[in-house]
Design a protein around this motif. Structure first.
Motif, short mmCIF file in Angstrom:
data_model
loop_
_atom_site.label_atom_id
_atom_site.label_comp_id
_atom_site.label_asym_id
_atom_site.label_seq_id
_atom_site.Cartn_x
_atom_site.Cartn_y
_atom_site.Cartn_z
N ALA A 18 0.88 -1.17 0.00
CA ALA A 18 0.00 0.00 0.00
C ALA A 18 0.91 1.21 0.00
O ALA A 18 1.71 1.38 0.93
N VAL A 19 0.84 2.01 -1.06
CA VAL A 19 1.69 3.20 -1.15
C VAL A 19 0.81 4.43 -1.29
O VAL A 19 -0.25 4.37 -1.91
N HIS A 20 1.26 5.51 -0.70
CA HIS A 20 0.48 6.74 -0.67
C HIS A 20 1.36 7.90 -1.11
O HIS A 20 2.45 8.09 -0.58
N LEU A 21 0.89 8.67 -2.09
CA LEU A 21 1.62 9.87 -2.53
C LEU A 21 0.81 11.09 -2.15
O LEU A 21 -0.36 11.20 -2.53
N GLU A 22 1.44 11.97 -1.38
CA GLU A 22 0.83 13.24 -0.96
C GLU A 22 1.57 14.37 -1.66
O GLU A 22 2.80 14.41 -1.63
N MET A 23 0.80 15.30 -2.24
CA MET A 23 1.44 16.37 -3.00
C MET A 23 0.96 17.76 -2.62
O MET A 23 1.33 18.74 -3.25
N ARG A 24 0.14 17.88 -1.59
CA ARG A 24 -0.39 19.19 -1.18
C ARG A 24 0.43 19.72 -0.01
O ARG A 24 1.02 18.96 0.74
N ASP A 25 0.41 21.03 0.18
CA ASP A 25 1.10 21.64 1.32
C ASP A 25 0.17 21.87 2.51
O ASP A 25 0.60 22.41 3.53
N GLY A 26 -1.06 21.45 2.39
CA GLY A 26 -1.99 21.59 3.50
C GLY A 26 -3.22 20.73 3.30
O GLY A 26 -3.69 20.55 2.17
N TYR A 27 -3.68 20.17 4.39
CA TYR A 27 -4.88 19.32 4.39
C TYR A 27 -5.73 19.69 5.59
O TYR A 27 -5.21 20.00 6.66
N MET A 28 -7.00 19.60 5.45
CA MET A 28 -7.97 19.70 6.55
C MET A 28 -7.50 20.59 7.69
O MET A 28 -7.29 20.14 8.80
N LYS A 29 -7.35 21.86 7.41
CA LYS A 29 -6.85 22.79 8.41
C LYS A 29 -7.80 22.99 9.58
O LYS A 29 -7.43 23.55 10.60
N SER A 30 -9.03 22.47 9.44
CA SER A 30 -9.99 22.51 10.55
C SER A 30 -9.89 21.27 11.43
O SER A 30 -10.61 21.16 12.42
N ARG A 67 4.15 2.31 2.43
CA ARG A 67 5.08 3.41 2.21
C ARG A 67 4.29 4.67 1.87
O ARG A 67 3.28 4.62 1.20
N ARG A 68 4.81 5.79 2.34
CA ARG A 68 4.19 7.10 2.11
C ARG A 68 5.28 8.05 1.65
O ARG A 68 6.33 8.16 2.27
N ALA A 69 5.01 8.76 0.54
CA ALA A 69 5.95 9.77 0.05
C ALA A 69 5.22 11.11 0.01
O ALA A 69 4.07 11.18 -0.41
N ARG A 70 5.92 12.13 0.46
CA ARG A 70 5.34 13.47 0.50
C ARG A 70 6.20 14.43 -0.31
O ARG A 70 7.39 14.57 -0.06
N ILE A 71 5.57 15.08 -1.29
CA ILE A 71 6.23 16.15 -2.03
C ILE A 71 5.84 17.45 -1.34
O ILE A 71 4.65 17.73 -1.17
N VAL A 72 6.85 18.22 -0.91
CA VAL A 72 6.56 19.41 -0.11
C VAL A 72 7.32 20.63 -0.64
O VAL A 72 8.43 20.53 -1.12
N GLN A 105 12.71 19.31 -6.46
CA GLN A 105 13.37 18.11 -6.99
C GLN A 105 12.41 17.20 -7.75
O GLN A 105 12.79 16.12 -8.19
N ALA A 106 11.15 17.63 -7.89
CA ALA A 106 10.15 16.80 -8.55
C ALA A 106 9.71 17.34 -9.92
O ALA A 106 8.83 16.77 -10.54
N THR A 107 10.35 18.38 -10.37
CA THR A 107 9.91 19.05 -11.59
C THR A 107 9.84 18.12 -12.80
O THR A 107 8.92 18.22 -13.61
N ASP A 108 10.78 17.21 -12.93
CA ASP A 108 10.82 16.35 -14.12
C ASP A 108 10.14 15.00 -13.93
O ASP A 108 10.29 14.11 -14.76
N ILE A 109 9.36 14.84 -12.86
CA ILE A 109 8.63 13.60 -12.63
C ILE A 109 7.19 13.75 -13.14
O ILE A 109 6.52 14.72 -12.80
N ALA A 110 6.75 12.79 -13.93
CA ALA A 110 5.35 12.78 -14.39
C ALA A 110 4.48 12.35 -13.22
O ALA A 110 4.62 11.25 -12.71
N LEU A 111 3.62 13.27 -12.77
CA LEU A 111 2.79 13.03 -11.60
C LEU A 111 1.31 13.08 -11.97
O LEU A 111 0.90 13.90 -12.79
N PRO A 112 0.50 12.23 -11.33
CA PRO A 112 -0.94 12.35 -11.53
C PRO A 112 -1.44 13.65 -10.91
O PRO A 112 -0.74 14.27 -10.10
N GLY A 113 -2.63 14.06 -11.25
CA GLY A 113 -3.15 15.33 -10.77
C GLY A 113 -3.66 15.32 -9.35
O GLY A 113 -3.99 16.38 -8.81
N ASN A 114 -3.73 14.15 -8.72
CA ASN A 114 -4.29 14.04 -7.38
C ASN A 114 -3.46 13.12 -6.50
O ASN A 114 -2.77 12.22 -7.00
#
Length: 171
Positions: A18-30, A67-72, A105-114
């Motif tokens: 189970a792998v998780h990719l996170e690409m946002r700088d903020g989630y559920m601030k409430s 595994r979890r990867a976070r682009i920040v 460091q992620a500029t040249d990686i093809a990433l999904p939109g979500n």
């Protein structure tokens, strides 16, 4: 008509990865935990997220690699500092491996939109968020092309990412 599995069912039925990719700088601030942390309160992940710790621990104990990867962005946002501070007690304690990749460091990686979870390299749970980072809905797909894109993106980020224990967020 087929029923869409819940997140817990996806995790419980997962056999190998189970792998998780996170690409946002903020989630559920409430989120009450984030609100408390922002106010200077100490956060104990074992008290706040017992269900998550149990779910992931059960998976890792039966041999599932999580595994979890976070682009920040750097300097990191307050929300990413919060995530960083709870990662040991939440994600790592449950058996997850976590890596961080600065967005530059992620500029040249093809990433999904979500953001997504990929289970057993074949089933993708896509996370849809609003502009403020609140969860809108999940979409599950077994489309082989989507799974292939997500797997490729995740592995590229994982390869470049810094393991949690070695990462120091720029503030």
């Amino acid at each position: 008509m087929t029923t869409v599995p819940t997140f817990d069912e996806l995790f419980l039925n997962c056999r190998s990865s189970a792998v998780h990719l996170e690409m946002r700088d903020g989630y559920m601030k409430s989120d009450p935990a984030f609100v408390d942390w922002s106010a200077g309160h100490r956060i104990d992940p074992a008290e706040r997220w017992t269900d998550w710790l149990e779910l992931v621990s059960r998976a890792t104990h039966r041999g599932v690699e999580v595994r979890r990867a976070r682009i920040v962005s750097e300097p990191v946002s307050d929300y990413i500092r919060f995530e960083y501070e709870v990662t040991d007690g939440l994600n790592v304690a449950a058996g997850e491996q976590v890596r961080w990749l600065p967005r530059r460091q992620a500029t040249d990686i093809a990433l999904p939109g979500n953001d997504f979870w990929l289970f057993d390299e074949s089933l993708v749970l896509v996370n849809h968020f609003d502009g403020d980072g609140d969860s809108l809905e999940h979409e599950v797909t077994g489309d082989p092309e989507v799974a292939k894109l997500c797997a490729s993106a995740f592995e590229a980020v994982w390869e470049r990412g810094t393991p949690h224990e070695d990462y120091e967020p720029t503030v």
